[in-house]
Design an enzyme around this catalytic site. Structure first.
Site, PDB file in Angstrom:
ATOM      1  N   PHE A 117      21.604 -22.488 -15.531  1.00  0.00           N
ATOM      2  CA  PHE A 117      22.391 -23.471 -16.280  1.00  0.00           C
ATOM      3  C   PHE A 117      21.794 -23.575 -17.693  1.00  0.00           C
ATOM      4  O   PHE A 117      20.581 -23.700 -17.855  1.00  0.00           O
ATOM      5  CB  PHE A 117      22.316 -24.838 -15.593  1.00  0.00           C
ATOM      6  CG  PHE A 117      23.469 -25.757 -15.864  1.00  0.00           C
ATOM      7  CD1 PHE A 117      23.630 -26.342 -17.114  1.00  0.00           C
ATOM      8  CD2 PHE A 117      24.386 -26.052 -14.874  1.00  0.00           C
ATOM      9  CE1 PHE A 117      24.682 -27.208 -17.362  1.00  0.00           C
ATOM     10  CE2 PHE A 117      25.441 -26.919 -15.118  1.00  0.00           C
ATOM     11  CZ  PHE A 117      25.586 -27.500 -16.359  1.00  0.00           C
ATOM     12  N   ALA A 126      18.606 -26.648 -12.591  1.00  0.00           N
ATOM     13  CA  ALA A 126      17.276 -27.249 -12.470  1.00  0.00           C
ATOM     14  C   ALA A 126      17.089 -27.951 -11.134  1.00  0.00           C
ATOM     15  O   ALA A 126      15.981 -27.977 -10.589  1.00  0.00           O
ATOM     16  CB  ALA A 126      17.054 -28.232 -13.619  1.00  0.00           C
ATOM     17  N   PHE A 127      18.171 -28.484 -10.600  1.00  0.00           N
ATOM     18  CA  PHE A 127      18.050 -29.194  -9.317  1.00  0.00           C
ATOM     19  C   PHE A 127      17.532 -28.262  -8.220  1.00  0.00           C
ATOM     20  O   PHE A 127      16.851 -28.713  -7.294  1.00  0.00           O
ATOM     21  CB  PHE A 127      19.408 -29.776  -8.916  1.00  0.00           C
ATOM     22  CG  PHE A 127      19.365 -30.631  -7.694  1.00  0.00           C
ATOM     23  CD1 PHE A 127      19.653 -30.083  -6.447  1.00  0.00           C
ATOM     24  CD2 PHE A 127      19.037 -31.980  -7.782  1.00  0.00           C
ATOM     25  CE1 PHE A 127      19.614 -30.875  -5.314  1.00  0.00           C
ATOM     26  CE2 PHE A 127      19.007 -32.774  -6.644  1.00  0.00           C
ATOM     27  CZ  PHE A 127      19.293 -32.213  -5.413  1.00  0.00           C
ATOM     28  N   GLU A 128      17.825 -26.985  -8.305  1.00  0.00           N
ATOM     29  CA  GLU A 128      17.430 -26.005  -7.275  1.00  0.00           C
ATOM     30  C   GLU A 128      16.014 -25.474  -7.458  1.00  0.00           C
ATOM     31  O   GLU A 128      15.493 -24.737  -6.616  1.00  0.00           O
ATOM     32  CB  GLU A 128      18.411 -24.833  -7.253  1.00  0.00           C
ATOM     33  CG  GLU A 128      19.746 -25.121  -6.605  1.00  0.00           C
ATOM     34  CD  GLU A 128      20.621 -25.996  -7.489  1.00  0.00           C
ATOM     35  OE1 GLU A 128      20.666 -25.773  -8.724  1.00  0.00           O
ATOM     36  OE2 GLU A 128      21.259 -26.918  -6.954  1.00  0.00           O
ATOM     37  N   ILE A 185      20.358 -30.888 -20.221  1.00  0.00           N
ATOM     38  CA  ILE A 185      20.835 -31.463 -21.479  1.00  0.00           C
ATOM     39  C   ILE A 185      21.830 -32.571 -21.157  1.00  0.00           C
ATOM     40  O   ILE A 185      22.776 -32.362 -20.387  1.00  0.00           O
ATOM     41  CB  ILE A 185      21.490 -30.383 -22.356  1.00  0.00           C
ATOM     42  CG1 ILE A 185      20.486 -29.262 -22.635  1.00  0.00           C
ATOM     43  CG2 ILE A 185      22.010 -31.009 -23.655  1.00  0.00           C
ATOM     44  CD1 ILE A 185      21.081 -28.067 -23.351  1.00  0.00           C
ATOM     45  N   GLU A 238      27.995 -36.573 -20.565  1.00  0.00           N
ATOM     46  CA  GLU A 238      28.685 -37.860 -20.729  1.00  0.00           C
ATOM     47  C   GLU A 238      28.317 -38.869 -19.651  1.00  0.00           C
ATOM     48  O   GLU A 238      28.565 -40.069 -19.809  1.00  0.00           O
ATOM     49  CB  GLU A 238      30.205 -37.632 -20.711  1.00  0.00           C
ATOM     50  CG  GLU A 238      30.723 -36.780 -21.860  1.00  0.00           C
ATOM     51  CD  GLU A 238      32.204 -36.483 -21.696  1.00  0.00           C
ATOM     52  OE1 GLU A 238      32.802 -35.926 -22.633  1.00  0.00           O
ATOM     53  OE2 GLU A 238      32.756 -36.835 -20.626  1.00  0.00           O
ATOM     54  N   HIS A 292      24.660 -38.110 -14.644  1.00  0.00           N
ATOM     55  CA  HIS A 292      24.201 -36.941 -13.861  1.00  0.00           C
ATOM     56  C   HIS A 292      22.883 -36.407 -14.408  1.00  0.00           C
ATOM     57  O   HIS A 292      21.993 -36.003 -13.659  1.00  0.00           O
ATOM     58  CB  HIS A 292      25.279 -35.851 -13.892  1.00  0.00           C
ATOM     59  CG  HIS A 292      25.060 -34.796 -12.873  1.00  0.00           C
ATOM     60  ND1 HIS A 292      24.918 -33.472 -13.189  1.00  0.00           N
ATOM     61  CD2 HIS A 292      24.961 -34.868 -11.523  1.00  0.00           C
ATOM     62  CE1 HIS A 292      24.726 -32.768 -12.094  1.00  0.00           C
ATOM     63  NE2 HIS A 292      24.759 -33.589 -11.070  1.00  0.00           N
ATOM     64  N   PHE A 339       5.280 -27.288 -15.163  1.00  0.00           N
ATOM     65  CA  PHE A 339       6.611 -27.842 -15.412  1.00  0.00           C
ATOM     66  C   PHE A 339       7.091 -27.451 -16.808  1.00  0.00           C
ATOM     67  O   PHE A 339       6.602 -27.982 -17.806  1.00  0.00           O
ATOM     68  CB  PHE A 339       6.556 -29.364 -15.272  1.00  0.00           C
ATOM     69  CG  PHE A 339       7.886 -30.059 -15.355  1.00  0.00           C
ATOM     70  CD1 PHE A 339       8.236 -30.830 -16.462  1.00  0.00           C
ATOM     71  CD2 PHE A 339       8.786 -29.965 -14.307  1.00  0.00           C
ATOM     72  CE1 PHE A 339       9.458 -31.483 -16.532  1.00  0.00           C
ATOM     73  CE2 PHE A 339      10.014 -30.620 -14.371  1.00  0.00           C
ATOM     74  CZ  PHE A 339      10.342 -31.378 -15.479  1.00  0.00           C
ATOM     75  N   ARG A 373      13.132 -26.163 -28.935  1.00  0.00           N
ATOM     76  CA  ARG A 373      11.981 -26.021 -28.028  1.00  0.00           C
ATOM     77  C   ARG A 373      12.008 -24.722 -27.232  1.00  0.00           C
ATOM     78  O   ARG A 373      11.198 -24.521 -26.341  1.00  0.00           O
ATOM     79  CB  ARG A 373      11.942 -27.230 -27.100  1.00  0.00           C
ATOM     80  CG  ARG A 373      11.546 -28.501 -27.830  1.00  0.00           C
ATOM     81  CD  ARG A 373      12.039 -29.767 -27.178  1.00  0.00           C
ATOM     82  NE  ARG A 373      11.583 -30.947 -27.929  1.00  0.00           N
ATOM     83  CZ  ARG A 373      12.166 -31.399 -29.037  1.00  0.00           C
ATOM     84  NH1 ARG A 373      13.238 -30.755 -29.551  1.00  0.00           N
ATOM     85  NH2 ARG A 373      11.671 -32.448 -29.680  1.00  0.00           N
TER      86      ARG A 373
HETATM   87  N1  LIG Z   1      23.808 -30.415 -16.121  1.00  0.00           N
HETATM   88  C1  LIG Z   1      22.769 -29.542 -15.855  1.00  0.00           C
HETATM   89  C2  LIG Z   1      22.539 -29.033 -14.584  1.00  0.00           C
HETATM   90  N2  LIG Z   1      23.345 -29.384 -13.543  1.00  0.00           N
HETATM   91  C3  LIG Z   1      23.415 -28.610 -12.315  1.00  0.00           C
HETATM   92  C4  LIG Z   1      22.320 -28.983 -11.320  1.00  0.00           C
HETATM   93  O1  LIG Z   1      21.037 -28.587 -11.772  1.00  0.00           O
HETATM   94  C5  LIG Z   1      22.577 -28.262  -9.990  1.00  0.00           C
HETATM   95  O2  LIG Z   1      22.524 -26.865 -10.197  1.00  0.00           O
HETATM   96  C6  LIG Z   1      23.931 -28.634  -9.405  1.00  0.00           C
HETATM   97  O3  LIG Z   1      24.022 -30.038  -9.320  1.00  0.00           O
HETATM   98  C7  LIG Z   1      24.118 -28.003  -8.011  1.00  0.00           C
HETATM   99  O4  LIG Z   1      23.116 -28.465  -7.124  1.00  0.00           O
HETATM  100  N3  LIG Z   1      21.514 -28.194 -14.350  1.00  0.00           N
HETATM  101  C8  LIG Z   1      20.680 -27.814 -15.377  1.00  0.00           C
HETATM  102  O5  LIG Z   1      19.748 -27.027 -15.159  1.00  0.00           O
HETATM  103  N4  LIG Z   1      20.878 -28.313 -16.636  1.00  0.00           N
HETATM  104  C9  LIG Z   1      21.905 -29.166 -16.910  1.00  0.00           C
HETATM  105  O6  LIG Z   1      22.055 -29.602 -18.082  1.00  0.00           O
HETATM  106  C1  LIG Z   2      22.702 -32.745 -17.001  1.00  0.00           C
HETATM  107  C2  LIG Z   2      24.096 -32.617 -16.511  1.00  0.00           C
HETATM  108  O1  LIG Z   2      24.349 -32.541 -15.332  1.00  0.00           O
HETATM  109  C3  LIG Z   2      25.164 -32.755 -17.537  1.00  0.00           C
HETATM  110  O2  LIG Z   2      25.122 -31.612 -18.381  1.00  0.00           O
HETATM  111  C4  LIG Z   2      26.533 -32.851 -16.887  1.00  0.00           C
HETATM  112  O3  LIG Z   2      27.400 -33.248 -17.922  1.00  0.00           O
HETATM  113  P1  LIG Z   2      28.346 -34.538 -17.664  1.00  0.00           P
HETATM  114  O4  LIG Z   2      27.407 -35.717 -17.466  1.00  0.00           O
HETATM  115  O5  LIG Z   2      29.154 -34.676 -18.938  1.00  0.00           O
HETATM  116  O6  LIG Z   2      29.188 -34.257 -16.445  1.00  0.00           O
END
Ligand SMILES: Nc1c(NC[C@H](O)[C@H](O)[C@H](O)CO)[nH]c(=O)[nH]c1=O
Ligand SMILES: CC(=O)[C@@H](O)COP(=O)(O)O
Length: 161
Positions: free
Chosen positions: A27, A61-63, A87, A90, A93, A118, A132
């Site tokens: 992502f 990142a969640f994974e 990042i 809106e 999340h 990290f 960064r």
């Molecule tokens: N919004 C961002 C995400 N979202 C996805 C989650 O990390 C994850 O892959 C999904 O929820 C499925 O489990 N991930 C990022 O690495 N960066 C983001 O900005």
């Molecule tokens: C960090 C996120 O999950 C984010 O990019 C998702 O965007 P949104 O909050 O506009 O759905």
């Protein structure tokens, strides 16, 4: 940015003691790919060759935490680097993803005999992330690669103390 003074033995040590895993999220790949390049460049400059670096891509990142847990369970690695870019969008999340990846990697680092670092960017804007990942604020991937080498060195010293 001047490199921190590192012990070049790391490459030699890794040849006998394990490898380095890099878990990187896809992502925002335009950013995370640059973090990965920075990390790989730093490791190469400290004599760690690609045979001792395993790169594992995960969706987001969640994974990252779950994959780190799996990799640590193999007992194959002297250290694990995590790289990602969360990042703000809106909704809230962002907060949940940041909290979970930070908590997960932190717990793994605390409970592991193998160092885990990290390198997940958590930014409000894409520009902040780009700065960064090889921009005017440096490269977080390069920074945490130097950190993992330092920690591997420290763990080696402790093991030999
Ligand atoms: N919004 C961002 C995400 N979202 C996805 C989650 O990390 C994850 O892959 C999904 O929820 C499925 O489990 N991930 C990022 O690495 N960066 C983001 O900005
Ligand atoms: C960090 C996120 O999950 C984010 O990019 C998702 O965007 P949104 O909050 O506009 O759905």
């Amino acid at each position: 940015m001047e490199d921190k003074k590192m012990t070049v033995f790391a490459g030699e040590y890794l040849a006998h003691s394990g490898k380095i895993a890099i878990v990187v999220s896809r992502f925002n790949e335009a950013v995370t790919g640059k973090l990965l390049g920075g990390a790989q460049d730093m490791l190469h400059r400290h004599e760690v060759n690609d045979d001792n670096i395993d790169v594992v891509w995960v969706p987001g990142a969640f994974e990252i935490s779950g994959m780190v847990r799996q990799l640590l369970a193999t007992n194959r690695y002297a250290g694990v680097v995590t790289l990602g870019a969360v990042i703000r969008g809106e909704t809230s999340h962002y907060d949940y993803v940041c909290n979970e990846v930070a908590k997960g990697v932190g717990q793994l680092a605390l409970n592991s005999d193998v160092p885990v670092v990290f390198g997940v960017l958590t930014t409000d804007t894409l520009e902040q992330a780009q700065q960064r990942a090889g921009g005017k604020a440096g490269n977080k991937g390069s920074d945490v690669a130097a950190d993992i080498l330092e920690l591997i060195d420290l763990h080696k010293q402790l093991a030999n103390a």
